[in-house]
Design a protein around this motif. Structure first.
Motif, PDB file in Angstrom:
ATOM      1  N   THR A 254      -7.007  -4.706   2.794  1.00  0.00           N
ATOM      2  CA  THR A 254      -6.521  -3.702   2.032  1.00  0.00           C
ATOM      3  C   THR A 254      -5.723  -2.331   2.966  1.00  0.00           C
ATOM      4  OG1 THR A 254      -8.286  -2.058   1.994  1.00  0.00           O
ATOM      5  CG2 THR A 254      -7.943  -3.034   0.940  1.00  0.00           C
ATOM      6  N   THR A 295      -8.555  -9.883  -0.463  1.00  0.00           N
ATOM      7  CA  THR A 295      -9.893  -8.399  -0.667  1.00  0.00           C
ATOM      8  C   THR A 295     -10.905  -8.725  -0.553  1.00  0.00           C
ATOM      9  OG1 THR A 295     -10.319  -6.046  -0.961  1.00  0.00           O
ATOM     10  CG2 THR A 295      -9.248  -7.797  -2.692  1.00  0.00           C
ATOM     11  N   LEU A 304     -10.265   2.245  -2.467  1.00  0.00           N
ATOM     12  CA  LEU A 304      -9.939   0.743  -1.953  1.00  0.00           C
ATOM     13  C   LEU A 304      -9.682  -0.165  -3.342  1.00  0.00           C
ATOM     14  CD1 LEU A 304     -11.859   0.052   1.751  1.00  0.00           C
ATOM     15  CD2 LEU A 304      -9.503   0.199   0.740  1.00  0.00           C
TER      16      LEU A 304
END
Length: 341
Positions: A254, A295, A304
């Protein structure tokens, strides 16, 4: 959207306490945006999903061993510092426990005198501005006396501090690791390059704000913390070249994603630059650069998981998290990974 929309139930035992060995043997959930297919693989299988001419963009920031323990100079009372951000020279913004011992003018000693500190200011949120003094370079001293600032949900002792660094970490400055990159080994990176996939580097120094909970009900009212980033000329050129050839830009983590999309939003293109970003990406955001994302699995109600939902779609993301819980994936910093393509 409400913050509570991003909640999911996670059994405590699925919060990874230690990293998998070797790094690239963690599990990989592959999410296909075109047909909603979900695959369960191992991380080193990621090669199967990368094509010649694609580029991976990784964050080369390196975590500072920023948690230090010492004593107050005049009383010998124990103190804990967490160095959050270097402001200028030897002046740092710092989280201090217990704060009541750290009034302006208070002096502290760490590592039997290797490092000394004086509180010079107190900012609005209670953090201290401290002046550090060391005979060596501050970072050299921190390597000797500091500990990795592991997130609060990791309670196990980290035997090898290098396991909270990516193998390509280079630029000192983060208070937390860009954890999606923890799955890569040098050998896997070599295999990726051998396939004709390019690797570009950006730097975004991760702040502890990445762990701060969203405290407002209305997602749009949340204010992101600010973090310093840099995109070098060769990375900007690589991204332009990749796009021009109709190939994919895949962000590792991210932080890489936020760096790229921040610059694209500000300048309308990816160009060599540096600055600070507080971009907040949540559903409804229009991505200008990203074609894929690697991720980890993130905390419920965190910024997130909101970013992932913006890229993959809210409903599909929350369904994927349900599947991950059911399939006993390992979650958070030392947990398993997800690839969205």
């Amino acid at each position: 959207m409400k913050t509570s929309d991003f909640y999911y139930d996670l059994p405590q035992e699925q919060i990874a306490q230690t990293p998998i060995e070797p790094r690239d043997h963690s599990r990989l959930m592959v999410l296909h945006r075109d047909n909603d297919e979900i695959e369960h693989r191992r991380f080193d299988d990621i090669l199967d999903y990368l094509n010649e001419g694609d580029c991976l963009i990784v964050n080369d920031s390196r975590v500072i061993p920023a948690r230090i323990y010492g004593v107050k100079e005049d009383t010998g009372a124990k103190i804990e510092f967490l160095l959050l951000k270097q402001l200028s020279g030897d002046r740092w913004e710092t989280l201090v426990k217990p704060g009541k011992k750290a009034k302006i003018g208070a002096k502290f000693i760490f590592g039997d005198g290797l490092l000394k500190a004086e509180v010079v200011d107190i900012v609005d949120d209670g953090n201290r501005i401290v002046e550090l003094q060391s005979e060596e370079n501050i970072y050299t001293t921190l390597d000797k006396i500091g500990q990795m600032p592991l997130p609060p949900y990791i309670t196990a002792k980290l035997e090898d501090q290098e396991r909270y660094q990516t193998v390509y970490s280079h630029e000192l400055g983060s208070a937390a690791a860009p954890t999606a990159g923890l799955h890569f080994t040098n050998e896997l990176l070599d295999r990726i390059r051998a396939k004709g996939v390019n690797i570009g580097y950006v730097t975004l120094h991760v702040g502890l704000g990445t762990f701060r909970p969203v405290k407002v009900d209305d997602v749009t009212k949340h204010k992101m913390h600010s973090e310093h980033y840099e995109i070098p000329a060769e990375t900007a050129e690589l991204i332009r070249h990749t796009k021009a050839n109709g190939k994919r830009v895949i962000a590792v983590g991210t932080t890489s994603c936020r760096t790229l999309e921040s610059v694209a939003a500000e300048y309308g293109e990816i160009k060599p630059c540096d600055g600070f970003t507080d971009i907040f990406i949540y559903p409804g955001f229009e991505f200008k650069v990203l074609d894929g994302l690697i991720t980890n699995f993130h905390l419920p109600e965190s910024t997130l998981i909101m970013l992932v939902s913006a890229f993959y779609g809210y409903d599909k993301t929350m369904k994927a998290y349900e599947v991950a819980v059911k399939e006993k994936y390992r979650f958070f910093s030392f947990g398993d990974a997800m690839l969205i393509v």
